[in-house]
Every structure is written in C-alpha cells, then in structure tokens.
Enzyme design. Structure first.
Site, PDB file in Angstrom:
ATOM      1  N   SER A  17       0.788  -1.247  -0.088  1.00  0.00           N
ATOM      2  CA  SER A  17      -0.032  -0.025  -0.070  1.00  0.00           C
ATOM      3  C   SER A  17       0.825   1.258  -0.059  1.00  0.00           C
ATOM      4  O   SER A  17       2.147   1.253   0.036  1.00  0.00           O
ATOM      5  CB  SER A  17      -0.891  -0.091   1.197  1.00  0.00           C
ATOM      6  OG  SER A  17      -0.246  -0.163   2.286  1.00  0.00           O
ATOM      7  N   CYS A  18       0.202   2.344  -0.152  1.00  0.00           N
ATOM      8  CA  CYS A  18       0.932   3.749  -0.134  1.00  0.00           C
ATOM      9  C   CYS A  18       2.000   3.912   0.837  1.00  0.00           C
ATOM     10  O   CYS A  18       1.537   3.502   1.954  1.00  0.00           O
ATOM     11  CB  CYS A  18      -0.098   4.633  -0.382  1.00  0.00           C
ATOM     12  SG  CYS A  18       0.482   6.302  -0.430  1.00  0.00           S
ATOM     13  N   PRO A  19       3.019   4.400   0.726  1.00  0.00           N
ATOM     14  CA  PRO A  19       3.520   4.664  -0.655  1.00  0.00           C
ATOM     15  C   PRO A  19       4.562   3.690  -1.213  1.00  0.00           C
ATOM     16  O   PRO A  19       5.061   3.996  -2.527  1.00  0.00           O
ATOM     17  CB  PRO A  19       4.554   6.046  -0.211  1.00  0.00           C
ATOM     18  CG  PRO A  19       5.240   5.447   1.061  1.00  0.00           C
ATOM     19  CD  PRO A  19       4.104   4.611   1.600  1.00  0.00           C
TER      20      PRO A  19
END
Length: 81
Positions: A17-19
């Site tokens: 997941s981000c980033p």
C-alpha cells in the site's frame, strides 16, 4: 492495448500500500535503460492516482497507460531519459 508495449521488466507490488508502489516503481525505473517500459502490477487502488501523480511530477518518465482490472491495477511507465 498494453500488448503494444515492449515491456522490459514487470514489477509486482501486489499487497503493498501507499507509498510502496511508487517507491518500488522509482527504484525499478532507475535501473532501466532509456526507452524501456516498466509494467507495474498493484492491488492498491490508490496506486492509480499515486503513480500518475509521481510520473507527472518526475522528469525522465512517462506514464503510457493504466488499466483497472477491478482488483488489479496495471501501470505502464517508460523511462524517457
């Protein structure tokens, strides 16, 4: 449409997941030769906007295409210099 690209490398960031999709994409693109296309396969829906924003703000890369397959997102990034 993505079949038209000569993909130099595929980066699998499914589950990240981000980033991390952007971080891993940057690391992978740095290792490629100019003109090479990187295919990024992600499961984070935020990667659609994150990778697009990163590519727009980064010299030396071009976002060629993004494909939303429902639960998998594919991004095609070219190293331009």
């Amino acid at each position: 449409m993505s079949e038209a690209f000569d993909i130099a490398e595929t980066l699998d960031v499914k589950g990240a997941s981000c980033p991390m999709p952007v971080v891993k994409t940057k690391q992978a693109i740095d290792d490629l030769a100019e003109g090479s296309v990187l295919e990024v396969i992600a499961t984070d829906s935020g990667s659609m906007s994150d990778i697009e924003g990163w590519a727009e703000g980064t010299n030396g890369v071009a976002l060629l295409e993004q494909v939303d397959e429902g639960d998998v997102y594919k991004h095609y990034v070219e190293k331009t210099d």
